[in-house]
Design a protein around this motif. Structure first.
Motif, PDB file in Angstrom:
ATOM      1  N   SER A  29       0.827  -1.207   0.000  1.00  0.00           N
ATOM      2  CA  SER A  29       0.000   0.000   0.000  1.00  0.00           C
ATOM      3  C   SER A  29       0.859   1.253   0.000  1.00  0.00           C
ATOM      4  O   SER A  29       2.085   1.195   0.148  1.00  0.00           O
ATOM      5  N   ASP A  30       0.178   2.376  -0.122  1.00  0.00           N
ATOM      6  CA  ASP A  30       0.860   3.667  -0.029  1.00  0.00           C
ATOM      7  C   ASP A  30       1.545   3.804   1.330  1.00  0.00           C
ATOM      8  O   ASP A  30       2.657   4.333   1.434  1.00  0.00           O
TER       9      ASP A  30
ATOM     10  N   VAL B 224       4.870   1.842   1.387  1.00  0.00           N
ATOM     11  CA  VAL B 224       5.938   2.564   0.678  1.00  0.00           C
ATOM     12  C   VAL B 224       6.395   3.766   1.492  1.00  0.00           C
ATOM     13  O   VAL B 224       7.599   4.053   1.592  1.00  0.00           O
TER      14      VAL B 224
ATOM     15  N   LEU C  63       5.517  -2.137  -8.809  1.00  0.00           N
ATOM     16  CA  LEU C  63       4.345  -1.505  -8.216  1.00  0.00           C
ATOM     17  C   LEU C  63       3.540  -0.713  -9.235  1.00  0.00           C
ATOM     18  O   LEU C  63       4.045  -0.348 -10.308  1.00  0.00           O
TER      19      LEU C  63
ATOM     20  N   LEU D 116       2.324   4.500  -6.871  1.00  0.00           N
ATOM     21  CA  LEU D 116       3.430   4.215  -5.951  1.00  0.00           C
ATOM     22  C   LEU D 116       4.782   4.420  -6.624  1.00  0.00           C
ATOM     23  O   LEU D 116       5.747   4.831  -5.980  1.00  0.00           O
TER      24      LEU D 116
ATOM     25  N   LYS E 135       5.609   8.004  -6.411  1.00  0.00           N
ATOM     26  CA  LYS E 135       6.087   8.343  -5.063  1.00  0.00           C
ATOM     27  C   LYS E 135       7.572   8.005  -4.913  1.00  0.00           C
ATOM     28  O   LYS E 135       8.344   8.773  -4.328  1.00  0.00           O
TER      29      LYS E 135
END
Length: 649
Positions: free
Chosen positions: A513-514, A517, A547, A551, A554
């Motif tokens: 998930s966010d 990360v 991913l 993500l 990010k």
């Protein structure tokens, strides 16, 4: 390194010799009203230079105690005490030899830099002279005093201290190894491996010294190959305790250091290391910690105080009586014996892991075929190297088969698990030395797993799911517990090697998930270790290939921001390499446009060039790789510009 000799407390009494005690000297030194200007170190030097035998022995006893304080050792090394003390290694008086040897051995435990100072101050000349005396005396064997729990006689104890001193110096200094190679002492060491005659303490210390001496030392190989029967005999030793387990593992380590012997006895080496790893150290430590409170209570709360006043010789006793009293004080307690027994097992398993790492490394896996010619691997036989790239040297097939046959990976994995917090807490409270060995044990196990992970196929590692589990569990531990730098480097090294096998297993990362990360990125930001950060930077590049786009963006933003910060040259090169890897299979055109990535990368390129220019001497081993990254990054920036132009027009 060698074991520090402890000194038990004794009851306070008048000072009949008139020499201020170490505690008194330190107290007076700190007092503004002190009329005494002599420091403890100066007092010791005066004692060593005295013409009175008792004072010299007292000086060495004080020096041995003082060496337990690393700051004091640095001060000692800045004086002439080492040069004054060294010649006493060959003094005619046995007690003085023994005291000098014990004190210098204690000092040598304090690290590589201290050992180098000892070598520079010519401790080796009298030390090798002393060792040669034992080598020439073929009639010498230890005498064990039954009235003192079979403690070694003084002459044998001096030999034990000398071997440990030599071992520490050779481990830290190539100069020491070179000087040792010019003696005939190595041959004489072999007979000391007979622990039934020389005792387990001497045999283990000699074997540890041989292990260090035989590491990448062809001169020693020529000698050791003449004593194959003695080492093979140790490999087949039926161990009654952990001391014998350690001794036979040391023999396996020595043989594995000698290429000709390693190739000829590979099966026996694996049999020994596998047997060593069979012991369940976690259960043994759990059982020990359940008994430690009782053992501590029996010893007096488990605290071994160090009496700073070591003026042992009174007017009412002679030197021999004082020596006997000191020997009685040095007898190990029940707690010390319990701890030593477990330490032998931890040391044996740590060594087993190191042996496996060496056998698995590409440098050690160069074998000769039956015709004595190099058995080169084909270009198709590729593995991942330590930098996460492809290496064309493949692990020897015989080793792979042995790893499978003895379930080595599974055994290492079980040994690499973190101990429960309560067990670690009891160990840390009871023995700093044992706690340190527990940490070193785990680091060596994890490093061995990394070596196998770099060189074995996923199937031999348990398959993708098992590899992912290792990566995930270590990641949680790294970010949720307080680890020291060495453990952090080992753990992230294994994680990096593990994730390299998962490049084609996107499904395993589907649940990331966010928040996961973000936890990783925040953990990297708070990590101050360059090696661990370099490992993480490489892992980010692989994650970016596994991913989904949000993500990935990010991660790219993090890499770009980090590389414009104050990263060192090496970590920055890993980050840029990862950034380029993320664009190999996907252009991420929208991300590039949203971030104006070409412009950002041009800024980074300038920073990177300056960083290389400033730090090339700081990371000489990494410089060629960084230059390659710089060249590739210039091309990458041009590629981004072209792709963004096509995307926007």
């Amino acid at each position: 390194m060698g074991k520090t000799r402890k000194f038990k407390p004794k009851s306070s009494k008048d000072n009949p010799v008139g020499i201020p005690s170490l505690k008194e000297l330190e107290r007076l030194e700190d007092s503004a009203f002190s009329e005494l200007t002599t420091t403890p170190i100066e007092a010791i030097q005066e004692q060593l230079e005295s013409g009175i035998l008792e004072e010299k022995i007292n000086g060495f006893q004080s020096l041995a105690v003082l060496s337990e304080d690393r700051n004091k050792v640095d001060q000692i090394c800045g004086t002439e005490i080492i040069r004054i003390a060294a010649p006493f290694l060959v003094d005619r008086n046995d007690s003085l030899r023994n005291s000098a040897c014990g004190a210098l051995r204690n000092i040598s435990v304090c690290g590589v830099d201290v050992c180098e100072i000892l070598v520079d101050k010519d401790v080796l000349t009298p030390l090798l002279t002393l060792m040669n005396e034992y080598a020439l005396d073929l009639n010498w064997v230890p005498v064990f005093d039954a009235s003192m729990n079979n403690q070694l006689d003084q002459k044998s104890d001096t030999f034990l201290q000398a071997v440990n001193l030599l071992w520490n110096l050779c481990e830290s200094s190539s100069t020491a190894v070179d000087l040792f190679n010019h003696t005939q002492i190595l041959q004489s060491f072999i007979r000391c491996l007979d622990y039934k005659v020389f005792g387990v303490d001497i045999s283990i210390s000699v074997a540890q010294c041989l292990l260090i001496i035989s590491d990448n030392n062809t001169s020693s190989w020529n000698v050791l190959t003449n004593f194959v029967p003695q080492f093979v005999c140790l490999l087949g030793l039926q161990a009654d305790g952990f001391s014998e387990v350690f001794l036979k593992t040391l023999a396996a380590g020595i043989i594995s250091n000698v290429p000709a012997l390693s190739a000829a006895h590979l099966g026996q080496i694996f049999q020994v290391v596998s047997g060593t790893l069979d012991f369940d150290h976690k259960s043994i430590l759990n059982e020990l910690t359940s008994r430690l409170p009782l053992l501590k209570e029996q010893e007096g709360n488990g605290v071994i105080e160090i009496e700073d006043s070591i003026n042992d010789v009174s007017m009412d006793e002679d030197i021999e009586e004082a020596n006997q009293r000191r020997r009685r004080q040095d007898l190990p307690s029940a707690l010390q014996l319990e701890l030593q027994n477990v330490e032998y097992l931890l040391d044996a398993q740590k060594l087993a892991a190191e042996i496996l790492s060496n056998l698995c490394s590409s440098d050690e896996s160069e074998w000769l075929d039956e015709n004595g010619e190099d058995n080169d691997m084909s270009d198709e036989e590729e593995i991942i190297d330590e930098n996460g790239e492809v290496d064309n040297e493949k692990i020897n097939v015989e080793i792979v088969e042995a790893v499978r046959s003895y379930s080595i990976v599974q055994k290492l994995y079980s040994k690499g698990q973190r101990l429960p917090e309560n067990v670690q807490g009891i160990i840390k409270e009871s023995s700093v030395r044992l706690f340190r060995k527990v940490k070193q044990h785990r680091i060596s196990i994890i490093t061995a797993l990394e070596s196998f992970c770099l060189q074995l196929d996923p199937e031999d590692l348990g398959g993708p799911q098992a590899i992912y589990s290792v990566w995930y569990e270590l990641g949680l531990e790294v970010f949720q517990t307080d680890n020291n730098d060495d453990l952090m480097v080992a753990a992230t090294g294994l994680m990096r090697a593990a994730i390299m096998h998962l490049k084609t297993n996107k499904d395993l990362f589907a649940q990331m998930s966010d928040g996961d990360v973000q936890m990783i990125l925040e953990g990297i930001e708070s990590c101050e270790n360059a090696s661990a950060n370099a490992n993480w930077m490489r892992m980010l590049g692989i994650l970016g290939c596994l991913l989904p786009e949000p993500l990935v963006k990010k991660i790219i933003e993090f890499l770009v921001t980090s590389c414009q910060g104050d990263l060192d040259m090496w970590t920055m090169s890993e980050g840029l390499d990862s950034l380029m890897d993320m664009f190999k299979d996907n252009d991420w055109l929208q991300i590039s446009k949203d971030m104006n990535l070409p412009l950002q990368c041009k800024k980074i390129d300038k920073i990177f060039k300056n960083r290389i220019r400033e730090q090339k001497t700081q990371f000489p081993d990494r410089y060629p790789a960084c230059i390659a990254v710089k060249t590739n990054f210039i091309r990458f920036v041009k590629y981004l510009e072209n792709e963004q132009y096509k995307f926007t027009h």
